[in-house]
Design an enzyme around this catalytic site. Structure first.
Site, PDB file in Angstrom:
ATOM      1  N   ALA A 118      -1.109  29.259  39.359  1.00 29.50           N
ATOM      2  CA  ALA A 118      -0.592  27.974  38.853  1.00 29.50           C
ATOM      3  C   ALA A 118       0.915  28.121  38.736  1.00 29.50           C
ATOM      4  O   ALA A 118       1.420  29.241  38.556  1.00 29.50           O
ATOM      5  CB  ALA A 118      -1.195  27.650  37.484  1.00 29.50           C
ATOM      6  N   TYR A 177      -2.403  28.224  28.440  1.00 26.15           N
ATOM      7  CA  TYR A 177      -3.265  28.486  29.605  1.00 26.15           C
ATOM      8  C   TYR A 177      -3.447  27.196  30.420  1.00 26.15           C
ATOM      9  O   TYR A 177      -3.625  27.222  31.630  1.00 26.15           O
ATOM     10  CB  TYR A 177      -4.600  29.078  29.155  1.00 26.15           C
ATOM     11  CG  TYR A 177      -5.312  29.841  30.250  1.00 26.15           C
ATOM     12  CD1 TYR A 177      -4.736  30.961  30.833  1.00 26.15           C
ATOM     13  CD2 TYR A 177      -6.558  29.430  30.711  1.00 26.15           C
ATOM     14  CE1 TYR A 177      -5.387  31.651  31.849  1.00 26.15           C
ATOM     15  CE2 TYR A 177      -7.213  30.121  31.716  1.00 26.15           C
ATOM     16  CZ  TYR A 177      -6.616  31.224  32.278  1.00 26.15           C
ATOM     17  OH  TYR A 177      -7.277  31.912  33.287  1.00 26.15           O
ATOM     18  N   LYS A 218     -10.275  26.913  35.807  1.00 26.92           N
ATOM     19  CA  LYS A 218     -11.368  27.873  35.548  1.00 26.92           C
ATOM     20  C   LYS A 218     -12.665  27.134  35.205  1.00 26.92           C
ATOM     21  O   LYS A 218     -13.756  27.619  35.516  1.00 26.92           O
ATOM     22  CB  LYS A 218     -10.991  28.840  34.417  1.00 26.92           C
ATOM     23  CG  LYS A 218      -9.896  29.844  34.777  1.00 26.92           C
ATOM     24  CD  LYS A 218     -10.283  30.765  35.907  1.00 26.92           C
ATOM     25  CE  LYS A 218      -9.288  31.895  36.090  1.00 26.92           C
ATOM     26  NZ  LYS A 218      -9.477  32.618  37.366  1.00 26.92           N
ATOM     27  N   THR A 248      -1.436  41.744  33.681  1.00 27.91           N
ATOM     28  CA  THR A 248      -1.263  41.806  35.143  1.00 27.91           C
ATOM     29  C   THR A 248      -0.117  40.857  35.494  1.00 27.91           C
ATOM     30  O   THR A 248       0.365  40.115  34.627  1.00 27.91           O
ATOM     31  CB  THR A 248      -2.536  41.332  35.872  1.00 27.91           C
ATOM     32  OG1 THR A 248      -2.772  39.967  35.510  1.00 27.91           O
ATOM     33  CG2 THR A 248      -3.758  42.163  35.520  1.00 27.91           C
TER      34      THR A 248
HETATM   35  P1  NAP Z   1      -3.083  39.531  39.945  1.00 28.32           P
HETATM   36  O1  NAP Z   1      -3.040  40.991  40.115  1.00 28.32           O
HETATM   37  O2  NAP Z   1      -1.765  38.799  39.988  1.00 28.32           O
HETATM   38  O3  NAP Z   1      -4.084  38.914  41.006  1.00 28.32           O
HETATM   39  C1  NAP Z   1      -4.062  37.568  41.426  1.00 28.32           C
HETATM   40  C2  NAP Z   1      -4.234  37.587  42.921  1.00 28.32           C
HETATM   41  O4  NAP Z   1      -4.341  36.249  43.437  1.00 28.32           O
HETATM   42  C3  NAP Z   1      -3.038  38.240  43.638  1.00 28.32           C
HETATM   43  O5  NAP Z   1      -3.509  39.204  44.554  1.00 28.32           O
HETATM   44  C4  NAP Z   1      -2.417  37.056  44.366  1.00 28.32           C
HETATM   45  O6  NAP Z   1      -1.731  37.418  45.539  1.00 28.32           O
HETATM   46  C5  NAP Z   1      -3.661  36.261  44.683  1.00 28.32           C
HETATM   47  N1  NAP Z   1      -3.351  34.932  45.201  1.00 28.32           N
HETATM   48  C6  NAP Z   1      -2.640  33.943  44.598  1.00 28.32           C
HETATM   49  N2  NAP Z   1      -2.523  32.888  45.436  1.00 28.32           N
HETATM   50  C7  NAP Z   1      -3.192  33.216  46.575  1.00 28.32           C
HETATM   51  C8  NAP Z   1      -3.425  32.572  47.825  1.00 28.32           C
HETATM   52  N3  NAP Z   1      -2.962  31.342  48.074  1.00 28.32           N
HETATM   53  N4  NAP Z   1      -4.140  33.222  48.783  1.00 28.32           N
HETATM   54  C9  NAP Z   1      -4.605  34.469  48.569  1.00 28.32           C
HETATM   55  N5  NAP Z   1      -4.405  35.147  47.412  1.00 28.32           N
HETATM   56  C10 NAP Z   1      -3.702  34.536  46.441  1.00 28.32           C
HETATM   57  O7  NAP Z   1      -3.729  39.117  38.531  1.00 28.32           O
HETATM   58  P2  NAP Z   1      -5.175  39.382  37.905  1.00 28.32           P
HETATM   59  O8  NAP Z   1      -4.989  39.195  36.445  1.00 28.32           O
HETATM   60  O9  NAP Z   1      -5.757  40.631  38.425  1.00 28.32           O
HETATM   61  O10 NAP Z   1      -5.998  38.121  38.422  1.00 28.32           O
HETATM   62  C11 NAP Z   1      -7.216  38.230  39.134  1.00 28.32           C
HETATM   63  C12 NAP Z   1      -8.216  37.209  38.644  1.00 28.32           C
HETATM   64  O11 NAP Z   1      -8.630  37.559  37.331  1.00 28.32           O
HETATM   65  C13 NAP Z   1      -7.680  35.784  38.551  1.00 28.32           C
HETATM   66  O12 NAP Z   1      -8.691  34.869  38.936  1.00 28.32           O
HETATM   67  C14 NAP Z   1      -7.382  35.646  37.074  1.00 28.32           C
HETATM   68  O13 NAP Z   1      -7.371  34.297  36.647  1.00 28.32           O
HETATM   69  C15 NAP Z   1      -8.570  36.403  36.527  1.00 28.32           C
HETATM   70  N6  NAP Z   1      -8.455  36.800  35.122  1.00 28.32           N
HETATM   71  C16 NAP Z   1      -7.380  37.503  34.693  1.00 28.32           C
HETATM   72  C17 NAP Z   1      -7.280  37.840  33.362  1.00 28.32           C
HETATM   73  C18 NAP Z   1      -6.082  38.597  32.841  1.00 28.32           C
HETATM   74  O14 NAP Z   1      -5.813  38.542  31.629  1.00 28.32           O
HETATM   75  N7  NAP Z   1      -5.360  39.302  33.671  1.00 28.32           N
HETATM   76  C19 NAP Z   1      -8.303  37.474  32.445  1.00 28.32           C
HETATM   77  C20 NAP Z   1      -9.389  36.764  32.921  1.00 28.32           C
HETATM   78  C21 NAP Z   1      -9.463  36.420  34.253  1.00 28.32           C
HETATM   79  P3  NAP Z   1      -0.098  37.479  45.493  1.00 28.32           P
HETATM   80  O15 NAP Z   1       0.270  38.451  44.439  1.00 28.32           O
HETATM   81  O16 NAP Z   1       0.241  37.907  46.871  1.00 28.32           O
HETATM   82  O17 NAP Z   1       0.362  36.096  45.165  1.00 28.32           O
END
Ligand code: NAP
Length: 256
Positions: A96, A156, A163, A194
């Site tokens: 986002a 958020y 979500k 992250t």
């Molecule tokens: P992250 O390491 O930044 O991972 C997010 C990923 O999404 C990155 O690899 C990013 O690639 C990719 N992405 C974004 N736009 C994209 C696109 N158009 N095409 C392909 N890939 C794309 O952060 P994360 O926290 O691990 O997030 C992973 C998942 O966990 C997400 O769904 C997040 O909402 C969920 N989650 C996270 C948390 C938390 O607190 N961290 C908690 C609950 C759920 P680029 O870096 O190349 O943009």
């Protein structure tokens, strides 16, 4: 119980760096004996993800921007050519605009709203469609969600709404794909530091308040999220579909 994923091939979407939840998931899948395919979004992340893929022993690495239909179609073709099929898909992608994660939700722009939903929710439907063709004898699809889907979490905002769409998509996909023995579930992870999470204003405060209130009095470890993904991907999870499983040190049960 070692090698829970022996003989299975897993596609993991969303490894950006070592802190990504997808990286912890890919590590756990390899530990349990799965063959691995990874993607990166664009050239910006290519070198980093190439290094991580080599370290993990991934057999396939390809670019895939989930907003580009041709990328998703090509991914399906490459998986079919390289592996002939697929048993596991981990979708760990969200995006986002930063300004939509700091100002009041009511200020969300039309384009910001659509972008968050396209990347964070519709992409699951798009990749589930290619997985359906590849998962010939069944399989498991796992995505990542957050409590902000059902509760108001400050800042958020539009990501919570996306979500909610993602979680509803899990249920509809589970219903569609169940007859093909393909299970679809989400893990609702507690907050983890992250790159994506740091885009949410005051994320540090959120982390502190989680660990103070969660029954286990600590934050979520990515390895715990990854082990739950292993359970869902393995035959141990064979009766579970359409579910949202919380891996958040118990935070979501708490009221006052
Ligand atoms: P992250 O390491 O930044 O991972 C997010 C990923 O999404 C990155 O690899 C990013 O690639 C990719 N992405 C974004 N736009 C994209 C696109 N158009 N095409 C392909 N890939 C794309 O952060 P994360 O926290 O691990 O997030 C992973 C998942 O966990 C997400 O769904 C997040 O909402 C969920 N989650 C996270 C948390 C938390 O607190 N961290 C908690 C609950 C759920 P680029 O870096 O190349 O943009």
């Amino acid at each position: 119980m070692p090698n829970l994923l022996e003989g299975k091939t897993a596609l993991v979407l969303g490894v950006a760096n070592r802190w990504s939840l997808a990286y912890a998931i890919a590590q756990a899948f390899r530990r349990e004996g799965a063959r691995l395919a990874l993607t990166y979004q664009g050239d910006r992340q290519k070198t980093t993800v190439e290094e991580l893929a080599a370290e993990l022993g991934a057999e396939m690495l390809t670019g895939c921007d989930v907003t580009q239909e041709q990328d998703v179609d090509r991914l399906g073709r490459e998986l079919a050519e390289r592996f002939g099929g697929l048993e596991i898909l981990a979708h760990s992608i969200a995006f986002a605009n930063r300004e939509d994660l700091s100002r009041p939700f009511v200020e969300t722009s039309r384009s910001g709203y659509l972008l968050a939903h396209e990347v964070s929710a519709y992409s699951l439907v798009a990749v589930a469609r290619i997985a359906q063709k590849l998962m010939k004898t069944g399989g498991s699809i796992v995505t990542l969600t957050y409590l902000g889907a059902t509760r108001v979490i400050q800042n958020y905002n539009v990501m919570g709404v996306a979500k909610a769409a993602l979680e509803a998509s899990v249920r509809y996909l589970a219903s569609d794909l169940g007859p093909s023995n393909i299970r679809v579930n989400a893990i609702s992870a507690g907050p983890v530091k992250t790159v994506s999470a740091r885009g949410v204003k005051d994320f540090g405060r959120l982390l502190d308040s989680f660990s103070e209130k969660a029954p286990l009095r600590r934050n979520t470890d990515p390895a715990e999220v990854a082990d739950t993904a292993v359970f869902l991907a393995s035959d141990l999870g064979r009766g579970v579909t359409g579910n949202i499983i919380f891996v958040d040190a118990g935070f979501q049960i708490m009221g006052l």
